[in-house]
Design a protein around this motif. Structure first.
Motif, PDB file in Angstrom:
ATOM      1  N   LEU A 123      57.754  50.203  47.447  1.00  0.00           N
ATOM      2  CA  LEU A 123      57.369  49.192  48.137  1.00  0.00           C
ATOM      3  C   LEU A 123      58.359  47.907  48.131  1.00  0.00           C
ATOM      4  O   LEU A 123      58.710  47.753  47.136  1.00  0.00           O
ATOM      5  CB  LEU A 123      56.052  48.892  47.268  1.00  0.00           C
ATOM      6  N   LEU A 124      58.416  47.265  49.359  1.00  0.00           N
ATOM      7  CA  LEU A 124      59.450  46.195  49.300  1.00  0.00           C
ATOM      8  C   LEU A 124      58.321  44.941  49.695  1.00  0.00           C
ATOM      9  O   LEU A 124      57.466  44.970  50.523  1.00  0.00           O
ATOM     10  CB  LEU A 124      60.363  46.323  50.372  1.00  0.00           C
ATOM     11  N   ILE A 125      58.592  43.880  49.081  1.00  0.00           N
ATOM     12  CA  ILE A 125      57.764  42.707  49.143  1.00  0.00           C
ATOM     13  C   ILE A 125      58.699  41.674  49.398  1.00  0.00           C
ATOM     14  O   ILE A 125      59.695  41.056  48.908  1.00  0.00           O
ATOM     15  CB  ILE A 125      57.146  42.373  47.976  1.00  0.00           C
ATOM     16  N   GLN A 126      58.634  41.128  50.914  1.00  0.00           N
ATOM     17  CA  GLN A 126      59.520  40.036  51.225  1.00  0.00           C
ATOM     18  C   GLN A 126      58.869  38.729  50.954  1.00  0.00           C
ATOM     19  O   GLN A 126      57.616  38.592  51.431  1.00  0.00           O
ATOM     20  CB  GLN A 126      59.934  40.328  52.632  1.00  0.00           C
ATOM     21  N   LEU A 127      59.754  37.625  50.324  1.00  0.00           N
ATOM     22  CA  LEU A 127      59.116  36.269  50.231  1.00  0.00           C
ATOM     23  C   LEU A 127      59.607  35.237  51.001  1.00  0.00           C
ATOM     24  O   LEU A 127      60.248  35.725  52.097  1.00  0.00           O
ATOM     25  CB  LEU A 127      59.787  35.910  48.507  1.00  0.00           C
ATOM     26  N   SER A 128      58.720  34.226  51.270  1.00  0.00           N
ATOM     27  CA  SER A 128      59.261  33.245  52.435  1.00  0.00           C
ATOM     28  C   SER A 128      60.754  32.583  52.067  1.00  0.00           C
ATOM     29  O   SER A 128      61.433  32.101  53.192  1.00  0.00           O
ATOM     30  CB  SER A 128      58.367  32.003  52.355  1.00  0.00           C
ATOM     31  N   ASN A 129      61.421  32.850  50.973  1.00  0.00           N
ATOM     32  CA  ASN A 129      62.635  32.247  50.721  1.00  0.00           C
ATOM     33  C   ASN A 129      63.766  33.391  51.321  1.00  0.00           C
ATOM     34  O   ASN A 129      65.048  33.329  51.331  1.00  0.00           O
ATOM     35  CB  ASN A 129      62.837  31.779  49.191  1.00  0.00           C
ATOM     36  N   GLY A 130      63.090  34.330  51.766  1.00  0.00           N
ATOM     37  CA  GLY A 130      64.178  35.477  52.046  1.00  0.00           C
ATOM     38  C   GLY A 130      64.489  36.557  51.454  1.00  0.00           C
ATOM     39  O   GLY A 130      65.122  37.461  51.682  1.00  0.00           O
ATOM     40  N   ILE A 131      64.172  36.418  50.006  1.00  0.00           N
ATOM     41  CA  ILE A 131      64.408  37.456  48.902  1.00  0.00           C
ATOM     42  C   ILE A 131      63.424  38.549  48.950  1.00  0.00           C
ATOM     43  O   ILE A 131      62.459  38.350  49.297  1.00  0.00           O
ATOM     44  CB  ILE A 131      64.584  36.712  47.688  1.00  0.00           C
ATOM     45  N   VAL A 132      63.789  39.681  48.718  1.00  0.00           N
ATOM     46  CA  VAL A 132      62.844  40.911  48.812  1.00  0.00           C
ATOM     47  C   VAL A 132      63.023  41.441  47.337  1.00  0.00           C
ATOM     48  O   VAL A 132      63.939  41.759  47.102  1.00  0.00           O
ATOM     49  CB  VAL A 132      63.240  41.819  49.798  1.00  0.00           C
ATOM     50  N   LEU A 133      61.925  41.869  47.031  1.00  0.00           N
ATOM     51  CA  LEU A 133      61.419  42.479  45.781  1.00  0.00           C
ATOM     52  C   LEU A 133      61.297  43.782  45.857  1.00  0.00           C
ATOM     53  O   LEU A 133      60.755  44.133  47.089  1.00  0.00           O
ATOM     54  CB  LEU A 133      60.412  41.789  44.933  1.00  0.00           C
ATOM     55  N   GLN A 134      61.293  44.746  45.053  1.00  0.00           N
ATOM     56  CA  GLN A 134      61.244  46.348  45.310  1.00  0.00           C
ATOM     57  C   GLN A 134      60.419  46.805  44.090  1.00  0.00           C
ATOM     58  O   GLN A 134      60.608  46.321  42.846  1.00  0.00           O
ATOM     59  CB  GLN A 134      62.404  46.981  45.587  1.00  0.00           C
ATOM     60  N   MET A 135      59.364  47.653  44.210  1.00  0.00           N
ATOM     61  CA  MET A 135      58.834  48.537  43.421  1.00  0.00           C
ATOM     62  C   MET A 135      58.901  50.245  43.714  1.00  0.00           C
ATOM     63  O   MET A 135      58.708  50.221  44.959  1.00  0.00           O
ATOM     64  CB  MET A 135      57.161  48.261  42.830  1.00  0.00           C
ATOM     65  N   ALA A 136      59.128  50.956  42.736  1.00  0.00           N
ATOM     66  CA  ALA A 136      59.308  52.238  43.060  1.00  0.00           C
ATOM     67  C   ALA A 136      58.081  52.782  43.157  1.00  0.00           C
ATOM     68  O   ALA A 136      57.062  52.106  42.326  1.00  0.00           O
ATOM     69  CB  ALA A 136      60.197  53.255  42.282  1.00  0.00           C
ATOM     70  N   VAL A 137      57.567  53.873  43.947  1.00  0.00           N
ATOM     71  CA  VAL A 137      56.103  54.178  43.865  1.00  0.00           C
ATOM     72  C   VAL A 137      56.119  55.883  43.879  1.00  0.00           C
ATOM     73  O   VAL A 137      56.992  56.273  44.483  1.00  0.00           O
ATOM     74  CB  VAL A 137      55.507  53.798  45.520  1.00  0.00           C
ATOM     75  N   ASN A 138      54.974  56.206  42.995  1.00  0.00           N
ATOM     76  CA  ASN A 138      54.761  57.662  42.719  1.00  0.00           C
ATOM     77  C   ASN A 138      53.262  57.732  42.810  1.00  0.00           C
ATOM     78  O   ASN A 138      52.637  57.364  41.816  1.00  0.00           O
ATOM     79  CB  ASN A 138      55.460  57.832  41.428  1.00  0.00           C
ATOM     80  N   GLY A 139      52.597  58.249  43.736  1.00  0.00           N
ATOM     81  CA  GLY A 139      51.455  58.445  43.986  1.00  0.00           C
ATOM     82  C   GLY A 139      50.749  56.886  44.106  1.00  0.00           C
ATOM     83  O   GLY A 139      50.790  56.315  44.789  1.00  0.00           O
ATOM     84  N   GLU A 140      49.795  56.759  43.139  1.00  0.00           N
ATOM     85  CA  GLU A 140      49.069  55.392  43.047  1.00  0.00           C
ATOM     86  C   GLU A 140      49.730  54.614  41.942  1.00  0.00           C
ATOM     87  O   GLU A 140      49.148  53.710  41.282  1.00  0.00           O
ATOM     88  CB  GLU A 140      47.630  55.462  42.964  1.00  0.00           C
TER      89      GLU A 140
END
Length: 312
Positions: A273-290
């Motif tokens: 899961l990639l989450i892009q913020l308004s400042n241009g930085i992107v956060l990441q979380m690995a995903v396994n099922g739910e």
């Protein structure tokens, strides 16, 4: 009033300022045109200026193409899912990120985005990290650097540089990629979820993660370790993307409110899961099922249900 010949003496200076070369052939053309005119000199002066401007424009468009463009081949028109932008031009809806330079990424619409990771890979059994008094931050590959305006307060300096950060203890600041003595900063607005430090001459970004079965500290929650304020886009590999800022904010709120902490450890998978913020930085979380994995492993079926609904 200066003569045409006298005015032409200044032509090289004018052309030089426009990155052009004023040669004798150009001078002769202007002289010939001037002699053919029978109008008074007073009326001719503004016409000479206009002629000079027109010639400068024509030469600039024709024989003197801008450096770097003359020999380039065709420009690719295919739009990648994740796209690099120079500083100040990263536009997300009506939001412009002015502080994240080339190397930053933009999440773009895709029905079935492929897996990608922006965490820097492991080397020698450990990923590149910074440990700040028991809180660990992993190096991101994007952005390649950030400007000083995104730096928050100083968290201290690296006092231990080691290839085995798990053995360094939790009292000071250790790293296996940031040199000893370098200052470690918080990232403005991220409230401990990210850190920044100089790596090989570039101010690089690190994201809060678990390390050595260490995740939350004290009464921390997911909101503390994943400060996804002002999200503008989300990408779930293999599922899709959400580029509407209001929908992205709603999904992040569901995640932060409903996620249940399972354990301190985590693992990397082939989904993210990639989450892009308004400042241009992107956060990441690995995903396994739910389950979502960054600073610890979290269960949140409500988030995945809401993500599917947002895709419809």
């Amino acid at each position: 009033m200066k003569s045409v010949e006298e005015r032409l003496h200044t032509l090289p200076d004018i052309a030089e300022k426009s990155c052009l070369n004023a040669d004798e052939q150009l001078k002769r053309k202007i002289l010939r045109a001037a002699r053919e005119k029978e109008t008074p000199r007073r009326a001719f002066a503004p016409r000479l200026a206009a002629a000079l401007c027109a010639i400068v424009v024509l030469i600039g468009v024709g024989a003197f193409a801008l450096p770097g463009l003359r020999d380039n081949g065709p420009v690719a028109t295919q739009t990648p899912l994740i796209e690099s932008h120079p500083a100040g031009s990263l536009s997300i809806g009506e939001i412009t990120a002015m502080d994240v330079p080339a190397g930053s990424i933009t999440i773009r619409s895709s029905k079935n985005p492929s897996y990608r990771s922006i965490w820097a890979p492991m080397s020698g059994g450990n990923f590149p990290l910074i440990g700040v008094k028991g809180r660990y931050y992993r190096l991101l590959t994007n952005p390649t650097s950030i400007s000083g305006s995104l730096l928050g307060q100083s968290l201290g300096t690296v006092d231990t540089f080691t290839s085995e950060p798990a053995l360094a203890g939790k009292n000071g600041i250790c790293s296996n990629v940031v040199a000893q003595g370098e200052t470690v900063y918080a990232v403005s607005g991220m409230n401990g979820a990210m850190a920044a430090a100089n790596v090989n001459g570039q101010m690089r970004v690190f994201q809060r993660v678990s390390f050595g079965d260490n995740a939350l500290v004290g009464k921390e929650s997911l909101a503390d370790t994943l400060k996804a304020s002002n999200p503008v886009a989300l990408e779930l590999s293999g599922v899709g993307t959400v580029n509407d800022a209001s929908a992205a904010q709603r999904l992040v709120n569901i995640l932060v409110k409903n996620a249940s902490f399972l354990r301190a450890g985590g693992s990397e998978t082939n989904q993210a899961l990639l989450i892009q913020l308004s400042n241009g930085i992107v956060l990441q979380m690995a995903v396994n099922g739910e389950r979502l994995i960054a600073c610890g492993t979290w269960a949140c079926p409500e988030f995945f249900d809401a993500f599917q609904e947002a895709m419809q």
